[in-house]
Design a protein around this motif. Structure first.
Motif: not given
Length: 606
Positions: A248, A252, A290, A293-294, A297, A306, A308, A313, A316-317
């Motif tokens: 991951e 990012f 990905f 998931n964003l 959040c 979420l 992961v 976590q 991601y937040e």
């Protein structure tokens, strides 16, 4: 060297309490056993590897246990439980319907149902993959499934419930198994790793749970492979490497390049990913997950969705807080379209790179669309909109000026009285006596260009004539000529002359000896004395009818050819035989032809 047993078999649950993630099923079955309310047929359906067959075996073991616990579990110490664990129980029969799906297999099963158990209370029949049974086998199973003996219980298991006949479904108690959650899978894997003395990171177990997609058997198989691959140490990195999962951190970094509109950085990062052996569809699928998931959040209500690994976590937040919602939704839409069209693309790499280029400039496009002072991509719908108006010309023709002397008080009446001035209307209303209207023909005035012509309407025919001019001609429908013996004989002789010019001498002789007989205004009969003559005339029938219709202006005229009875005609043999008879005659005269057909296995098209 002792035999190795895979974890899926070694740690198969032996009672209801050890079944993972199916509490709604196990609680129902235990209560039914405790209250002695067992049905005669069960149907366990759900995804693969979630415990259907396991629960069926535990149920079969528990109902035959001689000393069940107060919670409805088997004691595992009585003779019935011991024989079941050893695989020697005579009261439990398992049938794989995938390989035994015929009517004979079901009939053999039905024959066994008649015999009572030698020991124990119930004989349990577990039919796995029951959806593979044929329709005939299902029908043969219906009566026994509906009214079995009191000591027989059927447990059917399937992964495809929709393929089972409704008549089977109505005779069973249906239990729907659900996918096992990632948390339950991780806890079970951690328990097994502890028993096997395996050093496993929780993040690695979470990756395995996500990869198995709710299937416990798959997660245990993956764990066994990774343990063999890493020699007993399961870490996050070697799990990613073994499962061919993209880290991951790359996603990012990709998102960071796109937020900064660094197209070159994103392209170089994708090249680095591609060199590691990851295909474009894996990159698109992973990046879309990905972004999803964003997006989850962004709202605290949906943060529980979420999925992961532990410790990610918070990251991601933080990233989701600095990313706009519009960007995430637009990026997810672009990635979805790219993934759908990936299989149809010839240049797979260019297809993925084009999506990365779009995502690199997506932030700029969103900023332009939201900037009201600059370029706007939205359609303007509020406020007045300027448009160009075009004046419509009046339909009323101008009134001509008449300087000639006319009667002093005479008023001209025309079709435009509705458009007269208000002063003239007042003069008319003041006179109480009757008025005399004298209609005068105004001189023809050519209206100015651009005005519409008024006057009597022209018919469609006149309008077409005026538009087409001399090129437009109307041809009237010609009247049909009567069909008489003289006109028909004259036409027949003229057609005989055509045949003579075409050198069709055989047909000429046939047409000359044929006799004509008129039946009515549109039909006549041609009588000939031989079948060969009939065939000659039939060969000319189409051309003959076409000329007949043109000669008499009547397309309804038709004729029939009759062969008169007379002396027996010596018809040639080849005209009397059909195709099959001709071949048989040839084969009789030339036996080699028949031998050729038999050797080559030819099929004659008669």
């Amino acid at each position: 060297m002792e035999n190795f047993v895979v974890s899926a078999r070694k740690y198969r649950p032996q009672n209801f309490n050890t079944v993972v993630g199916q509490q709604h099923i196990t609680t129902t079955l235990k209560n039914a056993i405790r209250n002695q309310q067992l049905a005669h047929a069960f149907l366990f359906c759900g995804p693969r590897g979630v415990g259907k067959t396991t629960c069926a075996r535990i149920l079969a073991k528990t109902i035959n246990c001689t000393n069940p616990t107060s919670e409805g579990e088997a004691c595992n110490t009585c003779s019935s439980c011991v024989s079941f664990d050893a695989g020697t129980s005579m009261n439990i029969h398992e049938l794989d319907a995938a390989s035994n799906n015929s009517v004979d297999d079901i009939r053999a099963l039905v024959e066994q149902v008649r015999f009572a158990p030698q020991a124990g209370k119930y004989k349990v029949y577990i039919v796995d993959e029951v959806h593979m049974l044929s329709s005939s086998a299902f029908n043969a199973f219906l009566k026994t499934l509906e009214e079995p003996p009191p000591f027989a219980i059927f447990i059917l298991a399937t992964t495809e419930k929709h393929k089972i006949l409704p008549t089977i479904l109505s005779r069973c108690q249906i239990f729907d198994f659900k996918r096992i959650t990632n948390n339950d899978t991780v806890e079970h894997l951690q328990e097994i790793a502890t028993k096997e003395h395996i050093n496993a990171e929780k993040a690695a177990l979470q990756v395995i749970a996500q990869k198995s997609e709710g299937c416990m058997r798959d997660s245990l198989s993956i764990l066994d492979k990774i343990v063999s691959f890493t020699n007993g140490t399961v870490t996050y990195q070697n799990t990613l490497e073994h499962l061919n999962i993209l880290d991951e951190d790359y996603f990012f970094q990709l998102l960071d390049c796109m937020q900064q509109q660094d197209m070159a950085g994103a392209m170089l990062l994708y090249d680095q990913i591609n060199r590691k052996g990851f295909e474009g569809d894996l990159v698109l699928n992973g990046f879309a997950e990905f972004i999803r998931n964003l997006l989850v959040c962004k709202d605290a209500k949906s943060a529980s969705l979420l999925e992961v690994v532990e410790g990610m976590q918070q990251k991601y937040e933080q990233v989701a807080a600095h990313t706009s919602l519009s960007y995430l939704v637009s990026a997810l839409n672009i990635l979805n379209d790219t993934e759908v069209n990936y299989k149809m693309a010839r240049n797979k790499r260019l297809h993925v790179e084009l999506a990365l280029i779009k995502l690199s400039f997506l932030q700029q496009a969103i900023e332009l669309s939201q900037d009201k002072s600059g370029v706007s991509k939205k359609k303007r719908v509020d406020g007045p909109i300027a448009f160009r108006a075009r004046p419509i010309q009046s339909l009323v023709p101008p009134v001509p000026t008449n300087t000639a002397s006319t009667a002093g008080n005479a008023k001209i009446s025309s079709g435009t009285e509705a458009s007269a001035t208000s002063q003239q209307s007042a003069q008319i209303n003041q006179a109480p006596s009757a008025k005399l209207y004298v209609e005068q023909t105004a001189p023809a005035v050519t209206p100015p260009p651009g005005t519409l012509k008024t006057g009597p309407k022209k018919s469609l025919l006149e309008a077409l004539k005026e538009k087409a001019g001399a090129a437009y001609e109307i041809e009237e429908v010609k009247e049909a000529k009567p069909l008489t013996e003289e006109t028909l004989r004259s036409f027949w002789e003229s057609y005989i002359k055509q045949l003579e010019q075409q050198l069709k001498h055989s047909a000429v002789g046939t047409f000359k000896i044929a006799s004509l007989e008129i039946d009515n205004d549109i039909h006549f009969t041609v009588r000939v004395s031989a079948v060969t003559a009939q065939k000659f005339i039939e060969s000319e029938k189409l051309v003959l009818l076409e000329q007949l219709h043109a000669q008499f202006n009547n397309r309804a005229i038709n004729f029939t050819i009759l062969v008169e009875e007379g002396e027996k005609e010596d018809v040639p043999l080849h005209m009397r035989l059909n195709s099959k008879q001709r071949f048989e005659r040839i084969a009789e005269q030339y036996p080699l032809v028949k031998e050729l057909r038999d050797r080559l296995r030819l099929e004659i098209d008669y």
